[in-house]
Write a protein that holds these residues in place. Structure first.
Motif, mmCIF file in Angstrom:
data_model
loop_
_atom_site.group_PDB
_atom_site.id
_atom_site.type_symbol
_atom_site.label_atom_id
_atom_site.label_comp_id
_atom_site.label_asym_id
_atom_site.label_seq_id
_atom_site.Cartn_x
_atom_site.Cartn_y
_atom_site.Cartn_z
ATOM 1 N N SER A 20 0.861 -1.187 0.000
ATOM 2 C CA SER A 20 0.000 0.000 0.000
ATOM 3 C C SER A 20 0.894 1.232 0.000
ATOM 4 O O SER A 20 2.100 1.144 0.237
ATOM 5 C CB SER A 20 -0.937 -0.001 1.207
ATOM 6 O OG SER A 20 -0.191 0.078 2.406
ATOM 7 N N ALA A 21 0.295 2.363 -0.290
ATOM 8 C CA ALA A 21 1.024 3.629 -0.293
ATOM 9 C C ALA A 21 0.193 4.666 0.447
ATOM 10 O O ALA A 21 -1.026 4.731 0.280
ATOM 11 C CB ALA A 21 1.281 4.084 -1.729
ATOM 12 N N LEU A 22 0.863 5.466 1.261
ATOM 13 C CA LEU A 22 0.182 6.554 1.949
ATOM 14 C C LEU A 22 0.106 7.762 1.031
ATOM 15 O O LEU A 22 1.061 8.049 0.301
ATOM 16 C CB LEU A 22 0.925 6.927 3.228
ATOM 17 C CG LEU A 22 0.894 5.896 4.344
ATOM 18 C CD1 LEU A 22 1.756 6.363 5.508
ATOM 19 C CD2 LEU A 22 -0.532 5.642 4.809
ATOM 20 N N LEU A 23 -1.022 8.440 1.051
ATOM 21 C CA LEU A 23 -1.149 9.667 0.289
ATOM 22 C C LEU A 23 -2.064 10.632 1.021
ATOM 23 O O LEU A 23 -2.898 10.228 1.822
ATOM 24 C CB LEU A 23 -1.648 9.409 -1.131
ATOM 25 C CG LEU A 23 -3.058 8.862 -1.310
ATOM 26 C CD1 LEU A 23 -3.661 9.482 -2.554
ATOM 27 C CD2 LEU A 23 -3.003 7.366 -1.480
ATOM 28 N N PRO A 42 -3.366 13.825 -5.253
ATOM 29 C CA PRO A 42 -2.232 14.325 -6.025
ATOM 30 C C PRO A 42 -2.230 13.706 -7.427
ATOM 31 O O PRO A 42 -2.539 12.532 -7.609
ATOM 32 C CB PRO A 42 -1.015 13.839 -5.227
ATOM 33 C CG PRO A 42 -1.538 13.553 -3.854
ATOM 34 C CD PRO A 42 -2.971 13.140 -4.030
ATOM 35 N N ALA A 43 -1.884 14.505 -8.430
ATOM 36 C CA ALA A 43 -1.937 14.065 -9.825
ATOM 37 C C ALA A 43 -1.049 12.866 -10.092
ATOM 38 O O ALA A 43 -1.334 12.051 -10.979
ATOM 39 C CB ALA A 43 -1.569 15.212 -10.753
ATOM 40 N N ASP A 48 -4.057 9.004 -15.848
ATOM 41 C CA ASP A 48 -4.136 10.043 -16.873
ATOM 42 C C ASP A 48 -2.965 11.008 -16.785
ATOM 43 O O ASP A 48 -2.477 11.494 -17.788
ATOM 44 C CB ASP A 48 -5.432 10.852 -16.740
ATOM 45 C CG ASP A 48 -6.653 10.048 -17.136
ATOM 46 O OD1 ASP A 48 -6.494 9.067 -17.891
ATOM 47 O OD2 ASP A 48 -7.744 10.398 -16.675
ATOM 48 N N GLY A 49 -2.505 11.299 -15.564
ATOM 49 C CA GLY A 49 -1.452 12.280 -15.360
ATOM 50 C C GLY A 49 -0.101 11.843 -15.901
ATOM 51 O O GLY A 49 0.773 12.662 -16.149
ATOM 52 N N PRO A 55 0.544 17.811 -15.887
ATOM 53 C CA PRO A 55 -0.704 17.346 -15.276
ATOM 54 C C PRO A 55 -1.268 18.364 -14.296
ATOM 55 O O PRO A 55 -0.546 19.184 -13.743
ATOM 56 C CB PRO A 55 -0.298 16.069 -14.548
ATOM 57 C CG PRO A 55 1.169 16.190 -14.337
ATOM 58 C CD PRO A 55 1.700 17.038 -15.458
ATOM 59 N N ASP A 56 -2.577 18.281 -14.121
ATOM 60 C CA ASP A 56 -3.237 19.120 -13.129
ATOM 61 C C ASP A 56 -2.640 18.815 -11.758
ATOM 62 O O ASP A 56 -2.205 17.698 -11.499
ATOM 63 C CB ASP A 56 -4.740 18.835 -13.107
ATOM 64 C CG ASP A 56 -5.435 19.278 -14.379
ATOM 65 O OD1 ASP A 56 -4.956 20.249 -15.002
ATOM 66 O OD2 ASP A 56 -6.450 18.665 -14.747
ATOM 67 N N PRO A 57 -2.633 19.788 -10.860
ATOM 68 C CA PRO A 57 -2.075 19.539 -9.539
ATOM 69 C C PRO A 57 -2.888 18.531 -8.729
ATOM 70 O O PRO A 57 -2.381 17.946 -7.804
ATOM 71 C CB PRO A 57 -2.072 20.910 -8.868
ATOM 72 C CG PRO A 57 -3.000 21.746 -9.670
ATOM 73 C CD PRO A 57 -3.077 21.160 -11.035
#
Length: 142
Positions: A20-23, A42-43, A48-49, A55-57
């Motif tokens: 897993s990854a923390l975001l 986060p993008a 898509d980013g 990419p969008d922020p």
């Protein structure tokens, strides 16, 4: 009314059974759009980013505030967003798109706190009194 509720929470993106990854996820509620909540990611976590030169922020998912509230206690969500309670005071949010599925784990008290603040901005059951149909249509048509 221009009240905005914004809360940054930590989520765990489930990548596999053992990974897993923390975001950081930003939860937003606007009294001017009283039926919806927004989850911004986060993008770099968007498929898509990857191919976009700039990419969008953020990548933002919008869904019903009522769906979030319901999913804290019972599985909810017949569409692209599914929310369900999990063991240990956690809530699972599943986001489905043509590119794939993302499964996120949140601490339920954080989501409840966000909802409580959103109810201070627009009480549950009073959403339609705050709805501006002309503005909503203008935003929809972009």
């Amino acid at each position: 009314m221009s009240a905005v509720v914004e809360q940054v929470v930590q989520a765990r993106l489930i990548l596999s059974t053992h990974r897993s990854a923390l975001l950081r996820v930003t939860l937003r509620y606007r009294a001017g759009d009283p039926l919806a909540v927004r989850m911004a990611f986060p993008a770099e976590y968007s498929l898509d980013g990857i191919d976009l030169p700039q990419p969008d922020p953020e990548i933002e998912w919008v869904f019903a505030r009522q769906l979030l509230a319901a999913g804290l206690d019972l599985p909810a969500g017949p569409g692209d967003v599914h929310i369900r309670p999990a063991l240990g005071g956690r809530t699972m949010v599943e986001l489905r798109a043509p590119e794939g599925v993302a499964l996120l784990q949140f601490d339920t008290p954080e989501l409840r706190r966000f909802l409580w603040h959103s109810y201070l901005a627009v009480p549950e059951g009073q959403e339609l009194q705050h709805l501006d149909p002309d503005r909503a249509l203008a935003e929809l048509l972009g």
